[in-house]
Write a protein that holds these residues in place. Structure first.
Motif, PDB file in Angstrom:
ATOM      1  N   LEU A   9       0.821  -1.216   0.000  1.00 57.71           N
ATOM      2  CA  LEU A   9       0.000   0.000   0.000  1.00 57.71           C
ATOM      3  C   LEU A   9       0.849   1.258   0.000  1.00 57.71           C
ATOM      4  CD1 LEU A   9      -3.090  -0.651   2.263  1.00 57.71           C
ATOM      5  CD2 LEU A   9      -3.031  -0.100  -0.156  1.00 57.71           C
ATOM      6  N   GLU A  26      -1.473   5.298  -5.728  1.00 61.16           N
ATOM      7  CA  GLU A  26      -1.708   5.058  -4.302  1.00 61.16           C
ATOM      8  C   GLU A  26      -3.215   5.033  -4.008  1.00 61.16           C
ATOM      9  OE1 GLU A  26       2.236   6.939  -2.155  1.00 61.16           O
ATOM     10  OE2 GLU A  26       0.693   8.329  -2.886  1.00 61.16           O
ATOM     11  N   ARG A  29      -4.586   1.682  -5.140  1.00 56.09           N
ATOM     12  CA  ARG A  29      -4.227   0.615  -4.204  1.00 56.09           C
ATOM     13  C   ARG A  29      -5.070   0.698  -2.940  1.00 56.09           C
ATOM     14  NH1 ARG A  29       1.066   2.229  -5.946  1.00 56.09           N
ATOM     15  NH2 ARG A  29       1.504   3.114  -3.909  1.00 56.09           N
ATOM     16  N   VAL A  52      -0.855   2.959 -12.026  1.00 57.03           N
ATOM     17  CA  VAL A  52      -0.182   2.068 -11.079  1.00 57.03           C
ATOM     18  C   VAL A  52       1.135   1.633 -11.716  1.00 57.03           C
ATOM     19  CG1 VAL A  52      -0.324  -0.123  -9.834  1.00 57.03           C
ATOM     20  CG2 VAL A  52      -2.358   1.294 -10.085  1.00 57.03           C
ATOM     21  N   SER A  56       3.699  -2.393  -8.451  1.00 59.96           N
ATOM     22  CA  SER A  56       2.396  -2.436  -7.780  1.00 59.96           C
ATOM     23  C   SER A  56       1.377  -3.217  -8.609  1.00 59.96           C
ATOM     24  CB  SER A  56       1.871  -1.023  -7.517  1.00 59.96           C
ATOM     25  OG  SER A  56       2.706  -0.360  -6.615  1.00 59.96           O
ATOM     26  N   VAL A  60      -0.831  -6.219  -7.315  1.00 63.03           N
ATOM     27  CA  VAL A  60      -2.298  -6.219  -7.422  1.00 63.03           C
ATOM     28  C   VAL A  60      -2.766  -7.477  -8.148  1.00 63.03           C
ATOM     29  CG1 VAL A  60      -4.277  -5.055  -8.482  1.00 63.03           C
ATOM     30  CG2 VAL A  60      -2.549  -3.710  -7.276  1.00 63.03           C
TER      31      VAL A  60
END
Length: 139
Positions: A9, A26, A29, A52, A56, A60
């Motif tokens: 995160l 961010e 997320r 993103v 990340s 995810v």
């Protein structure tokens, strides 16, 4: 699934930052974490990988796969055919609100890539409106 959340995160110093100060990635997320934290069997995500970064996005993807492996269902919309082809099992090609093809990834792809099939179903390269001026630069 929840064990991944703390690791991807935010950096610890960002944990108490106001949401308005977060980057687009961010925020995405954070929204995904809020969705997964609720007891539900269906996630509906629109462009979850927009803004993103690649690291990340990979995290995810792992979280979504773990969610599905645990019995959840993810309904994802995206314009990134490569992404959809890599992470989805079933797909529907929707153009102007009409479903032009749906089924397993393999059946919809029909021997080609999902991007090629989408372009074919959507009417080919000539169906694009408003970008005609770009072709003058390639001549």
């Amino acid at each position: 699934v929840m064990s991944y959340l703390g690791r991807f995160l935010f950096a610890p110093e960002r944990a108490r930052s106001p949401v308005r100060s977060l980057s687009g990635g961010e925020r995405n997320r954070l929204l995904l974490a809020r969705l997964i934290a609720r007891p539900t069997t269906l996630l509906v995500l629109d462009e979850p990988f927009e803004s993103v970064d690649p690291v990340s996005a990979a995290t995810v993807t792992q979280i979504l796969k773990a969610y599905v492996a645990g019995g959840g269902t993810v309904l994802l919309s995206s314009h990134s055919m490569d992404l959809v082809q890599r992470i989805c099992d079933f797909v529907a090609v929707v153009v102007d609100g009409s479903v032009l093809a749906d089924g397993t990834m393999e059946s919809v792809r029909n021997g080609g890539s999902l991007e090629e099939r989408f372009i074919e179903l959507a009417g080919g390269h000539d169906a694009v409106e408003g970008l005609e001026w770009l072709s003058s630069f390639s001549d």
